[in-house]
Design a protein around this motif. Structure first.
Motif, PDB file in Angstrom:
ATOM      1  N   ASP A  44     -27.396   2.155 -13.986  1.00 18.78           N
ATOM      2  CA  ASP A  44     -28.508   2.514 -14.863  1.00 18.78           C
ATOM      3  C   ASP A  44     -29.174   3.825 -14.464  1.00 18.78           C
ATOM      4  O   ASP A  44     -30.065   4.305 -15.158  1.00 18.78           O
ATOM      5  N   PHE A  45     -28.774   4.401 -13.343  1.00 20.61           N
ATOM      6  CA  PHE A  45     -29.327   5.670 -12.865  1.00 20.61           C
ATOM      7  C   PHE A  45     -28.186   6.672 -12.652  1.00 20.61           C
ATOM      8  O   PHE A  45     -27.907   7.090 -11.536  1.00 20.61           O
ATOM      9  N   PRO A  46     -27.524   7.086 -13.734  1.00 21.83           N
ATOM     10  CA  PRO A  46     -26.348   7.957 -13.584  1.00 21.83           C
ATOM     11  C   PRO A  46     -26.684   9.362 -13.084  1.00 21.83           C
ATOM     12  O   PRO A  46     -25.793  10.073 -12.617  1.00 21.83           O
ATOM     13  N   TYR A  47     -27.931   9.768 -13.177  1.00 25.80           N
ATOM     14  CA  TYR A  47     -28.307  11.124 -12.771  1.00 25.80           C
ATOM     15  C   TYR A  47     -28.928  11.181 -11.381  1.00 25.80           C
ATOM     16  O   TYR A  47     -29.411  12.223 -10.962  1.00 25.80           O
ATOM     17  N   LEU A  48     -28.928  10.081 -10.657  1.00 24.79           N
ATOM     18  CA  LEU A  48     -29.515  10.038  -9.326  1.00 24.79           C
ATOM     19  C   LEU A  48     -28.786  11.004  -8.398  1.00 24.79           C
ATOM     20  O   LEU A  48     -27.560  10.935  -8.250  1.00 24.79           O
ATOM     21  N   ARG A  49     -29.538  11.926  -7.793  1.00 24.92           N
ATOM     22  CA  ARG A  49     -28.916  12.884  -6.881  1.00 24.92           C
ATOM     23  C   ARG A  49     -29.970  13.553  -6.017  1.00 24.92           C
ATOM     24  O   ARG A  49     -31.151  13.588  -6.351  1.00 24.92           O
ATOM     25  N   ALA A  50     -29.536  14.094  -4.901  1.00 23.59           N
ATOM     26  CA  ALA A  50     -30.394  14.883  -4.019  1.00 23.59           C
ATOM     27  C   ALA A  50     -30.396  16.318  -4.528  1.00 23.59           C
ATOM     28  O   ALA A  50     -29.398  16.804  -5.063  1.00 23.59           O
ATOM     29  N   ASP A  51     -31.525  16.998  -4.344  1.00 22.99           N
ATOM     30  CA  ASP A  51     -31.639  18.372  -4.828  1.00 22.99           C
ATOM     31  C   ASP A  51     -32.633  19.117  -3.950  1.00 22.99           C
ATOM     32  O   ASP A  51     -33.332  18.521  -3.128  1.00 22.99           O
ATOM     33  N   LEU A  52     -32.674  20.421  -4.117  1.00 21.36           N
ATOM     34  CA  LEU A  52     -33.653  21.285  -3.465  1.00 21.36           C
ATOM     35  C   LEU A  52     -34.348  22.113  -4.533  1.00 21.36           C
ATOM     36  O   LEU A  52     -33.712  22.529  -5.498  1.00 21.36           O
ATOM     37  N   ARG A  64     -33.027  10.557 -16.459  1.00 19.11           N
ATOM     38  CA  ARG A  64     -33.497   9.729 -17.574  1.00 19.11           C
ATOM     39  C   ARG A  64     -32.924   8.327 -17.455  1.00 19.11           C
ATOM     40  O   ARG A  64     -31.786   8.136 -17.043  1.00 19.11           O
ATOM     41  N   VAL A  65     -33.744   7.353 -17.868  1.00 11.02           N
ATOM     42  CA  VAL A  65     -33.289   5.964 -17.898  1.00 11.02           C
ATOM     43  C   VAL A  65     -33.728   5.350 -19.221  1.00 11.02           C
ATOM     44  O   VAL A  65     -34.665   5.826 -19.862  1.00 11.02           O
ATOM     45  N   SER A  66     -33.084   4.273 -19.583  1.00  7.04           N
ATOM     46  CA  SER A  66     -33.436   3.578 -20.828  1.00  7.04           C
ATOM     47  C   SER A  66     -34.746   2.811 -20.627  1.00  7.04           C
ATOM     48  O   SER A  66     -35.136   2.508 -19.491  1.00  7.04           O
ATOM     49  N   PRO A  67     -35.427   2.483 -21.717  1.00  2.00           N
ATOM     50  CA  PRO A  67     -36.638   1.661 -21.593  1.00  2.00           C
ATOM     51  C   PRO A  67     -36.373   0.328 -20.898  1.00  2.00           C
ATOM     52  O   PRO A  67     -37.195  -0.145 -20.112  1.00  2.00           O
ATOM     53  N   THR A  68     -35.220  -0.261 -21.155  1.00  8.78           N
ATOM     54  CA  THR A  68     -34.867  -1.534 -20.504  1.00  8.78           C
ATOM     55  C   THR A  68     -34.761  -1.361 -18.997  1.00  8.78           C
ATOM     56  O   THR A  68     -35.263  -2.194 -18.224  1.00  8.78           O
ATOM     57  N   THR A  69     -34.128  -0.275 -18.572  1.00  6.96           N
ATOM     58  CA  THR A  69     -34.004   0.004 -17.137  1.00  6.96           C
ATOM     59  C   THR A  69     -35.374   0.229 -16.516  1.00  6.96           C
ATOM     60  O   THR A  69     -35.662  -0.275 -15.429  1.00  6.96           O
TER      61      THR A  69
END
Length: 102
Positions: A44-52, A64-69
């Motif tokens: 449900d979190f396909p864009y989860l990543r580390a960044d600077l 972005r996540v769905s309202p259900t998530t």
């Protein structure tokens, strides 16, 4: 020699792997990913990543996540907070009880 090319820091050769912020963001992202795996929310979190950011400060991108998530995540946080408060109350009560007996 201080002005020698081998001793100068060139911004063009900078790497995020030389940044404490990058490692902090990566470690936090890994911890969050593991918690999401345990909760069955990893997909449900396909864009989860580390960044600077531009200043080299580590960030964790949730995306972005769905309202259900979002609702499922909110419920998990509510349950965790309630569980933590219950433990604090039980622990505090036990500490008070021991103090009174002594």
């Amino acid at each position: 020699m201080r002005d020698d090319a081998t001793h100068r820091h060139d911004a063009a050769t900078w790497s995020p792997l030389e940044s404490d912020g990058w490692y902090a963001a990566r470690n936090a992202t890994t911890a969050l990913r593991n918690a999401l795996l345990s909760a069955g929310l990893e997909k449900d979190f396909p864009y989860l990543r580390a960044d600077l950011n531009a200043f080299g400060h580590g960030l964790v991108e949730l995306g972005r996540v769905s309202p259900t998530t979002a609702e499922r995540l909110a419920e998990l946080l509510r349950l965790a907070l309630a569980s933590g408060m219950q433990r604090l109350q039980e622990g505090g009560g036990a500490a008070e009880h021991r103090t009174r007996e002594d």
